[in-house]
Motif scaffolding. Structure first.
Motif, short mmCIF file in Angstrom:
data_model
loop_
_atom_site.label_atom_id
_atom_site.label_comp_id
_atom_site.label_asym_id
_atom_site.label_seq_id
_atom_site.Cartn_x
_atom_site.Cartn_y
_atom_site.Cartn_z
N MET A 1 0.84 -1.20 0.00
CA MET A 1 0.00 0.00 0.00
C MET A 1 0.88 1.25 0.00
SD MET A 1 -3.04 1.28 -0.04
CE MET A 1 -4.09 -0.12 0.36
N ILE A 2 0.46 2.23 -0.77
CA ILE A 2 1.15 3.52 -0.82
C ILE A 2 0.22 4.55 -0.22
CG2 ILE A 2 2.19 5.27 -2.30
CD1 ILE A 2 2.56 3.07 -4.42
N THR A 3 0.66 5.19 0.86
CA THR A 3 -0.11 6.26 1.48
C THR A 3 0.37 7.59 0.91
OG1 THR A 3 -0.37 4.99 3.52
CG2 THR A 3 -0.80 7.35 3.64
N VAL A 4 -0.55 8.33 0.32
CA VAL A 4 -0.22 9.63 -0.27
C VAL A 4 -0.86 10.70 0.59
CG1 VAL A 4 -0.21 11.00 -2.38
CG2 VAL A 4 -0.35 8.50 -2.52
N VAL A 5 -0.03 11.56 1.17
CA VAL A 5 -0.50 12.54 2.15
C VAL A 5 -0.31 13.94 1.59
CG1 VAL A 5 -0.31 13.39 4.51
CG2 VAL A 5 0.18 10.99 4.01
N GLY A 6 -1.38 14.71 1.53
CA GLY A 6 -1.30 16.09 1.10
C GLY A 6 -0.89 16.98 2.25
N GLY A 77 -1.78 16.53 -9.42
CA GLY A 77 -0.70 16.09 -8.56
C GLY A 77 -0.21 14.69 -8.91
N ILE A 78 0.50 14.12 -7.94
CA ILE A 78 1.23 12.87 -8.18
C ILE A 78 0.35 11.64 -8.20
CG2 ILE A 78 1.74 12.33 -5.76
CD1 ILE A 78 4.63 11.68 -6.72
N VAL A 79 -0.90 11.76 -7.76
CA VAL A 79 -1.79 10.61 -7.73
C VAL A 79 -1.95 9.99 -9.12
CG1 VAL A 79 -4.20 9.89 -7.39
CG2 VAL A 79 -3.03 11.22 -5.64
N ALA A 83 -1.17 6.10 -9.76
CA ALA A 83 -2.25 5.21 -10.16
C ALA A 83 -1.91 4.50 -11.48
CB ALA A 83 -3.56 5.97 -10.29
N GLU A 84 -1.29 5.24 -12.41
CA GLU A 84 -0.91 4.64 -13.68
C GLU A 84 0.15 3.56 -13.50
OE1 GLU A 84 0.29 7.98 -15.99
OE2 GLU A 84 -1.76 8.49 -16.63
N VAL A 93 -5.12 7.68 -0.38
CA VAL A 93 -4.90 9.11 -0.58
C VAL A 93 -5.57 9.90 0.53
CG1 VAL A 93 -5.16 11.04 -2.17
CG2 VAL A 93 -4.80 8.73 -3.07
N ARG A 94 -4.79 10.74 1.18
CA ARG A 94 -5.29 11.59 2.26
C ARG A 94 -5.05 13.05 1.86
NH1 ARG A 94 -3.45 8.25 7.73
NH2 ARG A 94 -3.78 6.15 6.82
#
Length: 413
Positions: A1-6, A77-79, A83-84, A93-94
């Motif tokens: 899992m990758i947690t993406v934090v803004g 952004g980087i999401v 995702a790709e 994603v947070r």
């Protein structure tokens, strides 16, 4: 899992978001602002491809990865890249508060009617044209496409705009500065710019909306009736001709369209209503005022240039599409000058049969593929006794030249 934090607009990163992370990726300022696990490897974001490759090793082994990004990482952004590469199902994603939302909040303005455009890593001309065409724009900037570059381009065609440069949002060094385009062009803004807002302050408080973004317009339809425009002695492009011309021009947000020999400005106004930036060239002083009045009546921005083509064209930025609706014996020369600079297409309306071959040669001589039609329509007209007849309009030749991939050499795209 990758947690993406803004992060990055003032809100702290929750400790649980980075707890147990074995790899943390982010900008240097984001990494320095967060207490990370001592055993976590850190990668400072730079070129994206090697960073994604490094993440692949961790993700493939089921190890926890955290990505720190600015604001809302799902908004330009980087999401998207994550995702790709890894699949959306692997992302947690947070989002934080975007720099755009923060900047408008600082000004006390709603932004459901704002147009948002990214100039980060892109040719800034699209952002410039959107700023010319719309009264409320947020520009995500980048190297070579910052406040100075935006200001330099807008100072020529939209000097009345106000640029609000928001820097270091959410930090103790946060600044919001209101400047004119000319003032913005003359400064070195450094690397702390978060977002630039481009505003027509006479129209920043628009009507209540139920749809967000640039696509929403209260008045639907296009190829408007001639009666919707002020014009002189029926000297206006008829709506049947305008309909096909607009279809061939294809005006859209981010485009710049020239309307040469604009007359009443009907084509210019219609292109602006469809979201394009427009420069309308007209040599008659009363025509210049008429174009401005028609643009104002329809609530759009049109950059009106008083002058005679082709000489005046040197003052204009290169267009995506051009409509030429006037001209006498000099028409082929005007068309040729436009065709050499158009990035996509040139459309020419003319009534004189004798000039068709020369205009066609001007289009093909500039490397455009040429096609055309003779438009001859008859409109319903009332007769006594509650019946109708067909009233013929004057025939008009419509020629258009489209730039093929091979003909784009030498044209900056």
């Amino acid at each position: 899992m990758i947690t993406v934090v803004g992060t990055g607009t003032g809100a702290p990163v929750p400790l649980d978001a980075v707890a147990g992370a074995e790899l943390v990726v982010g900008g240097r300022r984001h990494l320095d602002a967060v207490r990370l696990p001592e055993t976590a490897e850190r990668i400072v974001l730079g070129p994206l491809a090697p960073v994604l490759d490094a993440m692949e090793e961790y993700v493939g082994k089921g190890r926890r990865v955290v990505v720190l990004a600015s604001g809302d990482p799902g908004f330009f952004g980087i999401v998207r890249a994550l995702a790709e590469r890894f699949g959306a199902q692997r992302l947690d994603v947070r989002p934080g508060v975007s720099s755009i939302a923060t900047a408008f909040a600082r000004l006390g303005l709603t932004w459901d009617d704002a147009v948002v455009v990214s100039a980060h890593g892109r040719d800034p001309r699209t952002a410039v044209n959107v700023c010319r065409a719309h009264p409320k724009v947020a520009v995500l900037t980048g190297p070579g496409a910052g406040p100075a570059e935006l200001g330099a381009a807008l100072a020529r065609t939209a000097p009345g705009r106000v640029l609000v440069v928001a820097s270091a949002l959410g930090s103790q060094d946060e600044r919001l500065e209101r400047v004119s385009p000319a003032e913005a062009a003359g400064r070195d803004w450094g690397t702390a710019v978060s977002v630039v807002l481009c505003l027509d302050e006479t129209r920043v408080l628009g009507p209540v909306r139920t749809l967000a973004g640039a696509a929403y317009r209260p008045s639907a339809g296009w190829a408007l009736d001639e009666g919707d425009f002020a014009h002189r002695d029926s000297m206006i492009t008829k709506f049947e001709v305008r309909a096909l011309a607009l279809a061939r021009l294809g005006p859209r947000p981010g485009d710049l369209v020239w309307d040469i020999g604009s007359g009443s400005g009907s084509v210019a106004v219609e292109c602006a209503r469809l979201g394009a930036a427009v420069s309308a060239v007209e040599k008659a002083p009363d025509g210049v005022e008429r174009i401005r009045a028609n643009a104002g009546a329809h609530g759009v921005d049109v950059h009106v240039v008083h002058g005679e083509a082709p000489a005046v064209l040197s003052r204009l930025d290169d267009p995506d599409a051009v409509f030429v609706g006037g001209g006498g014996r000099e028409l082929p020369g005007i068309v040729g000058a436009c065709a050499r600079r158009a990035r996509r297409t040139v459309v020419v309306a003319l009534a004189a049969l004798d000039r068709v071959p020369a205009v066609r040669t001007a289009l093909t001589g500039a490397g455009l593929d040429c096609d055309g039609v003779l438009l001859q329509s008859s409109r319903l007209a009332p007769l006594p006794g509650d019946v109708s007849r067909l009233a013929a309009t004057n025939p008009v030749f419509l020629l258009w030249g489209a730039r093929t991939p091979a003909s784009r050499e030498g044209v900056v795209l």
